[in-house]
Design an enzyme around this catalytic site. Sequence first.
Site, PDB file in Angstrom:
ATOM      1  N   CYS A  59      17.862   8.870 -28.777  1.00 49.15           N
ATOM      2  CA  CYS A  59      16.657   8.854 -29.601  1.00 49.15           C
ATOM      3  C   CYS A  59      16.960   9.356 -31.017  1.00 49.15           C
ATOM      4  CB  CYS A  59      15.546   9.648 -28.899  1.00 49.15           C
ATOM      5  SG  CYS A  59      13.895   9.265 -29.485  1.00 49.15           S
ATOM      6  N   HIS A  82      15.295   7.816 -23.254  1.00 50.01           N
ATOM      7  CA  HIS A  82      15.756   9.149 -22.865  1.00 50.01           C
ATOM      8  C   HIS A  82      16.276   9.190 -21.434  1.00 50.01           C
ATOM      9  CE1 HIS A  82      14.172  11.726 -26.205  1.00 50.01           C
ATOM     10  NE2 HIS A  82      13.410  10.667 -26.405  1.00 50.01           N
ATOM     11  N   GLU A  97      17.972  11.444 -20.036  1.00 48.65           N
ATOM     12  CA  GLU A  97      17.878  12.802 -19.475  1.00 48.65           C
ATOM     13  C   GLU A  97      16.496  13.066 -18.876  1.00 48.65           C
ATOM     14  OE1 GLU A  97      17.455  12.051 -22.519  1.00 48.65           O
ATOM     15  OE2 GLU A  97      16.184  13.473 -23.598  1.00 48.65           O
TER      16      GLU A  97
END
Lengths: 82, 226
Positions: free
Chosen positions: B87, B195, B197
Site C-alpha cells: 500500500c 494488504h 498482512e
Amino acid sequence: MSFVANVNVMLKEGIADPQGQTIERALPALGFSGVGDVRVGKRIRLAVDAADEQEARERVQQMCERLLSNPVIESYEVTLES
Amino acid sequence: MSTRIGIVVFPGSNCEQDCEKVFTDMGAEPVMVWHADEALPDVDIVVLPGGFAHGDYLRTGALARFSPIMSAVQKHSDAGGLTIGICNGFQVLCEAGMLPGALRKNAGLKFLCKWVDLRVENARTPFTSRASEGQTLRIPINHFEGNWYCEDTVLKRLQDNDQIVLSYVDNPNGSLGAVAGIANEDGTVFGLMPHPERACESLLGSEDGALILGSMLDHVSAKAGV
C-alpha cells in the site's frame, strides 16, 4: 540574491483528473454553463538563493525534477517573481 | 535460524504492527527499523508497510523516498535481497524509482476500504510461489491513491517481462490494466496496494495473504539451503 519562485504542478495532458471532472460536473448545478476541461493542480511558492535569475530557475527546476513533481504523471512550470 | 524481516517505520506508517504480528506467527523474526536510520540491521527481507508516511504531504510517498534508510534499502535490493512494499510502501517504492509507474487518486474519488479478489498473473516470483497462476486471492484494500499508472511503452515492457504479478478481478480504482501488484525486472522488489498482512487469519476473513508473505519466507529458506 534571493528569488521568489512559483511552481505550478499539473497532471500531464491525457492523464485523467477525477478532481477536475468532479468540479466540472458541479459548476452547472450552481448555474455556470459553458465550462469544460477543468484540471486541478498545485502551486508551490518558495524563496531560493542564487547568483542570478538563470541559476535560480535551474535550481528550482532541479527541485521540480527530484521532489516537487512526479515526472511520471505531472508536468511543471516555474515562474520567477520580479 | 529464522528469517529476519526489517519493517521500516516512517512517521505516519500505521501497518507495521500487523506485519510484525503475522511474520512472528509464521515463525520469522521481524524487527522494526526507524526511517531515519542510515543502515539496515542484518535482515533477509525488507517490508515497507502501509499507512501515511510523512502525512502523504506533497504526494504520497514523495518525502518518504528520501528518508535516510532508503539508500540502505536500495543497497539491500541491489545485493539481491527481497523488498515488499504494501500500500503506502508500494507508493514509496514507485516514488523512489524502485518500481515503475505512479499511484494516483482512485478513479471514483472514494477512499476504498473493502475486500477484493485478485488474480495471480505470475506465480513464478518469490512473492507468489505458494500460489498458482490464475488463482484468486481474497485480500482487502484500504486506500485513496491506489490507481496505478504508467506510460504505454512501460506497460508493454512490464507485460512482456511478466512483471505484472497481481491484477484486480473487478478493478475498483481505475488502475491501468487492473494492475494490483508489480515486480521489478529482477523479481526482487514487489509492490502491491492490497494488504496481505490483513488476510492471514481465517477469523478475520481470509488466509490468502499468507500465500504471499509465506512465499518470501520460502525463497529465503531455499537460498539459505535450509
